[in-house]
Design a protein around this motif. Structure first.
Motif, PDB file in Angstrom:
ATOM      1  N   LEU C  10       1.113  -1.194  -0.059  1.00 41.29           N
ATOM      2  CA  LEU C  10       0.029   0.183   0.015  1.00 41.29           C
ATOM      3  C   LEU C  10       0.941   1.330  -0.031  1.00 41.29           C
ATOM      4  CD1 LEU C  10      -3.325   0.952   0.331  1.00 41.29           C
ATOM      5  CD2 LEU C  10      -2.595   1.318   2.574  1.00 41.29           C
ATOM      6  N   ILE C  12       0.410   4.212  -1.271  1.00 42.36           N
ATOM      7  CA  ILE C  12      -0.367   5.578  -1.546  1.00 42.36           C
ATOM      8  C   ILE C  12       0.193   6.327  -0.501  1.00 42.36           C
ATOM      9  CG2 ILE C  12      -2.093   4.521  -2.712  1.00 42.36           C
ATOM     10  CD1 ILE C  12      -3.766   4.924  -0.203  1.00 42.36           C
ATOM     11  N   LEU C  23      -2.454  -2.893  14.437  1.00 39.02           N
ATOM     12  CA  LEU C  23      -3.572  -3.631  14.022  1.00 39.02           C
ATOM     13  C   LEU C  23      -4.193  -4.716  15.168  1.00 39.02           C
ATOM     14  CD1 LEU C  23      -2.950  -4.819  10.295  1.00 39.02           C
ATOM     15  CD2 LEU C  23      -4.566  -3.106  10.994  1.00 39.02           C
ATOM     16  N   PRO C 206      -7.700   5.294   8.819  1.00 42.85           N
ATOM     17  CA  PRO C 206      -8.420   6.503   9.010  1.00 42.85           C
ATOM     18  C   PRO C 206      -9.405   6.509  10.186  1.00 42.85           C
ATOM     19  CG  PRO C 206      -8.486   5.400   6.965  1.00 42.85           C
ATOM     20  CD  PRO C 206      -7.860   4.701   7.468  1.00 42.85           C
ATOM     21  N   GLY C 207      -9.848   7.788  10.687  1.00 38.29           N
ATOM     22  CA  GLY C 207     -11.017   7.676  11.475  1.00 38.29           C
ATOM     23  C   GLY C 207     -10.554   8.664  12.609  1.00 38.29           C
TER      24      GLY C 207
ATOM     25  N   ILE D  26     -11.575  -5.914  11.379  1.00 37.33           N
ATOM     26  CA  ILE D  26     -11.235  -4.499  11.667  1.00 37.33           C
ATOM     27  C   ILE D  26      -9.729  -4.667  11.793  1.00 37.33           C
ATOM     28  CG2 ILE D  26     -11.058  -2.880  13.722  1.00 37.33           C
ATOM     29  CD1 ILE D  26     -13.987  -3.393  14.302  1.00 37.33           C
ATOM     30  N   ARG D  28      -7.453  -6.092  10.039  1.00 34.10           N
ATOM     31  CA  ARG D  28      -6.986  -6.478   8.872  1.00 34.10           C
ATOM     32  C   ARG D  28      -6.252  -4.938   8.045  1.00 34.10           C
ATOM     33  NH1 ARG D  28     -12.165  -9.790   7.068  1.00 34.10           N
ATOM     34  NH2 ARG D  28     -11.536 -11.524   8.401  1.00 34.10           N
ATOM     35  N   PRO D  29      -5.299  -5.401   7.234  1.00 33.46           N
ATOM     36  CA  PRO D  29      -4.609  -4.163   6.615  1.00 33.46           C
ATOM     37  C   PRO D  29      -5.525  -3.159   5.859  1.00 33.46           C
ATOM     38  CG  PRO D  29      -3.355  -6.159   6.145  1.00 33.46           C
ATOM     39  CD  PRO D  29      -4.822  -6.712   6.929  1.00 33.46           C
ATOM     40  N   THR D  30      -5.313  -1.838   6.342  1.00 34.53           N
ATOM     41  CA  THR D  30      -5.927  -0.889   5.569  1.00 34.53           C
ATOM     42  C   THR D  30      -5.785  -0.972   4.189  1.00 34.53           C
ATOM     43  OG1 THR D  30      -5.747   0.299   7.668  1.00 34.53           O
ATOM     44  CG2 THR D  30      -6.399   1.562   5.639  1.00 34.53           C
ATOM     45  N   ILE D  31      -6.796  -0.499   3.359  1.00 32.62           N
ATOM     46  CA  ILE D  31      -6.532  -0.648   1.668  1.00 32.62           C
ATOM     47  C   ILE D  31      -6.793   0.725   1.267  1.00 32.62           C
ATOM     48  CG2 ILE D  31      -7.421  -3.198   1.549  1.00 32.62           C
ATOM     49  CD1 ILE D  31     -10.100  -2.216   0.609  1.00 32.62           C
ATOM     50  N   ASP D  32      -6.188   0.829  -0.124  1.00 34.99           N
ATOM     51  CA  ASP D  32      -6.331   2.128  -0.497  1.00 34.99           C
ATOM     52  C   ASP D  32      -8.001   2.488  -0.980  1.00 34.99           C
ATOM     53  OD1 ASP D  32      -6.515   4.258  -2.572  1.00 34.99           O
ATOM     54  OD2 ASP D  32      -5.503   3.132  -4.077  1.00 34.99           O
ATOM     55  N   HIS D  33      -8.387   3.645  -0.360  1.00 35.22           N
ATOM     56  CA  HIS D  33      -9.928   3.927  -0.384  1.00 35.22           C
ATOM     57  C   HIS D  33     -10.347   4.567  -1.658  1.00 35.22           C
ATOM     58  CE1 HIS D  33      -7.325   7.377   0.670  1.00 35.22           C
ATOM     59  NE2 HIS D  33      -8.532   8.260   0.177  1.00 35.22           N
ATOM     60  N   ARG D  34      -9.225   4.550  -2.595  1.00 35.26           N
ATOM     61  CA  ARG D  34      -9.624   5.034  -3.981  1.00 35.26           C
ATOM     62  C   ARG D  34      -9.513   3.876  -5.202  1.00 35.26           C
ATOM     63  NH1 ARG D  34      -6.845   9.948  -2.672  1.00 35.26           N
ATOM     64  NH2 ARG D  34      -8.500  11.610  -2.211  1.00 35.26           N
ATOM     65  N   PRO D  36     -10.187  -0.330  -6.531  1.00 39.74           N
ATOM     66  CA  PRO D  36     -11.049  -1.195  -7.071  1.00 39.74           C
ATOM     67  C   PRO D  36     -11.799  -1.904  -5.854  1.00 39.74           C
ATOM     68  CG  PRO D  36      -9.049  -1.672  -8.064  1.00 39.74           C
ATOM     69  CD  PRO D  36      -8.762  -0.643  -7.377  1.00 39.74           C
ATOM     70  N   GLU D  37     -10.720  -2.326  -5.041  1.00 36.39           N
ATOM     71  CA  GLU D  37     -11.215  -3.330  -3.889  1.00 36.39           C
ATOM     72  C   GLU D  37     -12.172  -2.598  -3.068  1.00 36.39           C
ATOM     73  OE1 GLU D  37      -7.898  -5.030  -1.934  1.00 36.39           O
ATOM     74  OE2 GLU D  37      -9.250  -6.281  -0.546  1.00 36.39           O
ATOM     75  N   THR D 248     -11.480  10.684   3.191  1.00 37.51           N
ATOM     76  CA  THR D 248     -11.158   9.289   3.526  1.00 37.51           C
ATOM     77  C   THR D 248     -12.157   8.595   4.612  1.00 37.51           C
ATOM     78  OG1 THR D 248      -8.864  10.465   3.410  1.00 37.51           O
ATOM     79  CG2 THR D 248      -9.097   8.193   4.227  1.00 37.51           C
ATOM     80  N   PRO D 249     -12.677   7.705   4.307  1.00 37.85           N
ATOM     81  CA  PRO D 249     -13.560   6.919   5.035  1.00 37.85           C
ATOM     82  C   PRO D 249     -12.847   6.011   6.174  1.00 37.85           C
ATOM     83  CG  PRO D 249     -13.371   5.619   3.215  1.00 37.85           C
ATOM     84  CD  PRO D 249     -12.575   6.805   2.952  1.00 37.85           C
ATOM     85  N   ALA D 250     -13.451   5.757   7.141  1.00 40.53           N
ATOM     86  CA  ALA D 250     -12.841   4.705   8.349  1.00 40.53           C
ATOM     87  C   ALA D 250     -12.879   3.674   7.773  1.00 40.53           C
ATOM     88  CB  ALA D 250     -13.839   5.122   9.766  1.00 40.53           C
ATOM     89  N   THR D 251     -11.895   3.243   7.094  1.00 42.75           N
ATOM     90  CA  THR D 251     -11.966   1.986   6.509  1.00 42.75           C
ATOM     91  C   THR D 251     -11.950   0.716   7.056  1.00 42.75           C
ATOM     92  OG1 THR D 251     -10.477   3.037   4.478  1.00 42.75           O
ATOM     93  CG2 THR D 251     -10.445   0.565   4.641  1.00 42.75           C
ATOM     94  N   ASN D 252     -11.093   0.497   8.241  1.00 43.65           N
ATOM     95  CA  ASN D 252     -11.145  -0.563   9.109  1.00 43.65           C
ATOM     96  C   ASN D 252     -12.546  -0.685   9.787  1.00 43.65           C
ATOM     97  OD1 ASN D 252      -8.429  -0.010   8.410  1.00 43.65           O
ATOM     98  ND2 ASN D 252      -8.082  -1.626   9.773  1.00 43.65           N
TER      99      ASN D 252
END
Lengths: 398, 398, 398, 398
Positions: C10, C12, C23, C206-207, D26, D28-34, D36-37, D248-252
């Protein structure tokens, strides 16, 4: 993955509920078992197990179940045809005897009634019969805590029996379901080989077996002729000194071991033992209130880590357990061997607090009612009385 | 806990990097190993291992390291004094022979040069010498992939050698560092006992040992006289049929096993094998560009799961590895036995992608430079060329 | 769940790779946000953020994205119709200005070229125009690090511009993508309100949004008339003093915050900053070797936490990013606003080591080749040269 | 980290016990919020929340506490000076009114007694007073479940009150502590804006706020003049359609949301609601047996997700809670506002089963005894009677 709401209550006498901190540790990335980071871990684990087992001498850690540690105790100290005196306190004593037989040893059994701990006098008597120059009994094997019957044994009394009879046999003791729940002293009690496992009082998943080894047992190993490779203590010696193992260890369980012992020691071992005594006492109050029989007849033999309860005649313990599992998501231990379907076993060891125990006892009380078995209500009330009256030593949160 | 920033690259040839999904699974609450939920898990794990090992027959799962599964293969099929022919491809073949000796077997070794795979002709020759009614060799033991040398062997050719010589010996094969990284077919290749472990291609922590057992090996077991208890296949049979085990299994590692096999099969085993071949090819390009020697002389014997690289004469492989670990937080495998300090081994098996491999090769390239060893730059470039040109079969993200 | 083998990179410029320890912390059971255990956590988090932000004064933590902390900086200090001077370094500066407009403020923009940091002289000039008794500019807003362009700004120079012009406007600074990656001093640099978020250098998901607040900003808040409730600093004051929050905080992210700051401080902030400088330098070597243009023209403005690279004219940055994601499972940042499809951004901040960076650069180099874009090879080589030559300050493993 | 043995019982009315599956997600590794996943995740979460909230229309997800979603409901639909009718069922209704005042709205309160749900007749009366062309009340705000008092309200009756009075005001409903524990139908009940949060029935940590929005509320937003940026629904529209968010959303937490809704739907929402009703009924039996008063006077108003119990006059509820926390490691909710120190609140919502509830009630019963408060024993017995008699709908384990 489980679909039932809420948390399962794993109240069998082991494996026990693994605390979150230990599960976290186990879930960390595996490391190189030949690297410097591992060396520190290996040494810490070996030291931690010395403290847990009450020894300043040798401890051995195997990637194995406790059964493997039984086998290791035998193959490292005995030769084919050697006689072993096993006190049959219950199912697990019988299984250990069976392991000995399969390995080519001759087993002499002291019959127990599966409802009490070891009668040290019977051992002394058996050893006395094995007198004279011939003395063919090479080892006496007893369980500190017979998981199948809920009876604990007085290990120092067994040691005394050996000493009183002046018999040179090795003393082998299984502390699988008592270690870290009830006081245990490998050195202090004069035990030659101790057998333990990870999944009970140590609050770990199964997968690690342990031995503690006295000097006498170590020396006996030099002459012992039973074939051994995986279980060979001597192969451990040099690598262990540097924190390593002769073959790939169960790294992630060792992560957990380090954390679990840290947790126990943060609580303080005396408090840990008090807590287990207190849970056992509360559970017994409940059983008495229900009017059910303890499998272990003599109060002073009753284990601090589990309570085996006899079902009224004509009632199936397994049907009760199945009902409790289905309706309340609580697992209880089953009857084993001779006690099949006759007893259910309540585990009150490991990572446990008052309210988890009370939830468990409530499940039993409701289950007895739903099963239609003859019993009196009031078990949970009696346990609450005990727990409220006898405060646990409190541990400050960090 | 580690204090270094970023993620450690565990690029030894096992244990391998355990994927997050598997670590999560391992970190779940332990369950009752005698309850209905476990029964389903047990059956799924046994079935999964059948698919991994390429057999429709019996598989056995032990709470043990792979070393334990070596021992199990021997004690379940052989009797004291039986002769075993071991092809010494390297350090691990030698260790297996040593296990056999300790268990009371007679070992005949076919010497290898520790730089190539098995020469099936040499096995055929050895078997031919063991002709006539006497035929005392009871088993032939080879490694599919010698983790210490980076040389893979042609197992079907060994099978053919046995068949060609008409010799009835059992064929025992170790696939510890090849399973789930390179194709393996227990049934298809006519293997009698396969030995495997959890911590390599299966992407699990160490702690599980496996056997696959042919009908012939099973029948041999009936007459086999080596003492056995923990490793006894027969004790597994009835409990396994219901999804259980005769003693407490390593429950949390079984959670991980189920998940790991699910991941491999989601990727597709052909893709898994292709991926490993591709990584091996890229690594070889790098080694060639550096101008270093492969430990495995013959290209067609070079393993898909690891590459053992020889240090230039006079240079310490261990010093290089220590430097790379300290400077770049990358673990490489060390030279073992005869190859001590002579080779370093790059693990390219398990849960791995192109950029992790390239980061690893970059660490080696920088390390060689910092060590002052004679070599040419360009290894990473060569690996990039290969990886860019040869796309992996892509797996859609779910 | 992801099905691709190996670990996603990741890269970015935030969210960044969250370390395992963080985590784990985030995955712990939620606690009572009004209980004593929480009080300790709350105080620790507030103190930790004081250290991170370089202030002994007030810090505020919101359950929000960084965007929310932008809004909080404005509504707590300004009144409807107030003028704010925003230096448009790039997309995020523009967005902040847009937030101000939506909240009813008047925004005056200093136009930047989206390819450099703040020109403090331009700010001084704008402030000088706003002279006399009328002085209507109430706040100057700049980004310490413009995430969309890869340009960092000299905040002390901006402070000096305010001081030189004798202008009483508040200085508002966004350090979202620089905090804990590049040195930042809220108090030392004379900033009035700092805006930060959790998902970049702090290595959290984020959060969480943060403000640091000077005495001057706090006093300005007394007169500020913009409507506010959720973002109101004053509501935080009393509960925060006791470790609590006026409404339910994002407890599990606070678990992570405590752990992340502990990790950063174990490494040492100076080492953290050095590490980021070193990664930035290595990345720039790669970009130069490829012959590509930096989006940020002036070398001294180039950010230590990310590098924005311009695609050659006629080539799509997004097509390159898509190819790299598909082929190599590496995420890069996209061009935003005016830079849409013109740049790709390499994040080199957060929990990162040399080999992860090199894997990332390798993916870019291979991707450029596969895309057919005009470039020279050698970027990874150049980065390796830099990283090997310039050792990171080493951190001992515990 | 907590040092107390066993698992903490978090029995406040939210945050609730987060199930292991959700904690795993919760963590799990954070992903790119932009990337496709994320797009797939974003869409799944928005759809999941539609189902939870009972709407086919718009839902909005904020990185915020539930308080933020209160604010969003107001700023997106109203203009400065607009009148809002708030029914003060208790502390949280009062807080919502306070939010409205701070945002520049005029609040008219219908006083409640903090011991019952909404009296729809009182709302109808208030609306009738606001008759004629002037009709200045723009919104009516009620709580479906007042977390501070344990009283639920009949939302359809409130809807009918609006309809009966022919009043065009918007209906705003807070379902923070009832969503996913008690049936709720945004569309079916004619609600205009629903306000919800993550940390109660949804079994997530705090950090997500939700709105559901009717067409009428959406249209009202076009004319609404309250300043808004972070909370602006319209900014969500386009990104949400593609599965993305404007900031940016609270991905996790979104990882967790997806998993939590999956768990609820595997159980089946009707079963979830039944389970909560059953726990509420058992808890009420206990309270009645103890001879204590419910804070909520009318049985038909009593909440299915929590029970607020009044301490006998002269006894401190907070002292009881502190004692129960210290002795039994069980957290209970405190009295808020007017009910400070007068009530304790038992949360029986979220991821909970019979035995956890019984353990909780046992802690209360023991605590009452230890506190010396006047009460009768028998609460746990009464709850057991109810739970044993009224089986939960069983869910097969997968």
């Amino acid at each position: 993955m489980r679909n039932r709401p809420g948390r399962h209550f794993l109240q069998i006498p082991g494996p026990t509920n693994v605390p979150g901190r230990v599960l976290e540790a186990i879930g960390r990335p595996t490391i190189d078992h030949r690297g410097p980071e591992f060396a520190a871990l290996g040494r810490e684990c070996l030291d931690a197990m010395r403290r847990m087992l009450g020894t300043r001498g040798r401890v051995v850690i195997f990637p194995s179940s406790g059964t493997g540690a039984w086998e290791a105790a035998l193959v490292n100290t005995l030769s084919p045809g050697d006689r072993v005196l096993v006190y049959e306190t219950g199912h697990f004593a019988r299984l250990w005897a069976e392991v000995a037989r399969r390995l080519g040893l001759e087993v002499e059994t002291v019959e127990g009634d599966w409802r009490s701990g070891v009668d040290a006098g019977a051992i002394e008597k058996a050893l006395s019969r094995d007198a004279g120059g011939a003395r063919s009994i090479r080892a006496v094997a007893v369980l500190h805590n017979e998981t199948s019957t809920g009876a604990a044994s007085d290990v120092p009394a067994v040691r005394q029996a050996l000493d009183a009879s002046g018999h040179p046999a090795l003393l082998l003791v299984d502390t699988i379901s008592s270690l870290a729940s009830m006081p245990y002293e490998h050195d202090g009690w004069g035990v030659d080989v101790t057998v333990a496992g990870s999944q009970k009082g140590l609050m770990l998943p199964p997968g690690l077996g342990f031995n503690a080894v006295s000097e006498k047992a170590w020396r006996a190993g030099a002459a012992a002729k039973l074939a051994r490779s995986y279980w060979d203590w001597r192969a451990m010696e040099d690598p262990n000194a540097a924190g390593y193992f002769p073959f790939t260890p169960a790294t992630n369980l060792l992560f957990g071991l380090k954390e679990a012992v840290a947790m126990l020691e943060e609580e303080g071992m005396e408090r840990v033992f008090d807590r287990h005594r207190r849970f056992a006492a509360a559970t017994r109050r409940a059983v008495q209130a229900w009017g059910l029989d303890f499998n272990c007849r003599r109060p002073e033999h009753r284990s601090a880590s589990l309570t085996a309860v006899r079902m009224p005649d004509g009632w199936s313990a397994d049907a009760l357990r199945a009902l409790i599992l289905e309706r309340f998501d609580v697992s209880l231990g089953n009857g084993l061997g001779k006690l099949d379907d006759r007893v259910f076993r309540i585990g009150h060891l490991g990572d446990l607090n008052d309210v988890t125990l009370l939830g468990t006892l409530a499940a039993v009380e409701m289950g007895l009612g739903l099963a239609g078995a003859p019993f009196q209500r009031g078990g949970v009330d009696a346990a609450m009385d005990h727990l409220a009256a006898a405060p646990a030593a409190m541990v400050d949160s960090s």
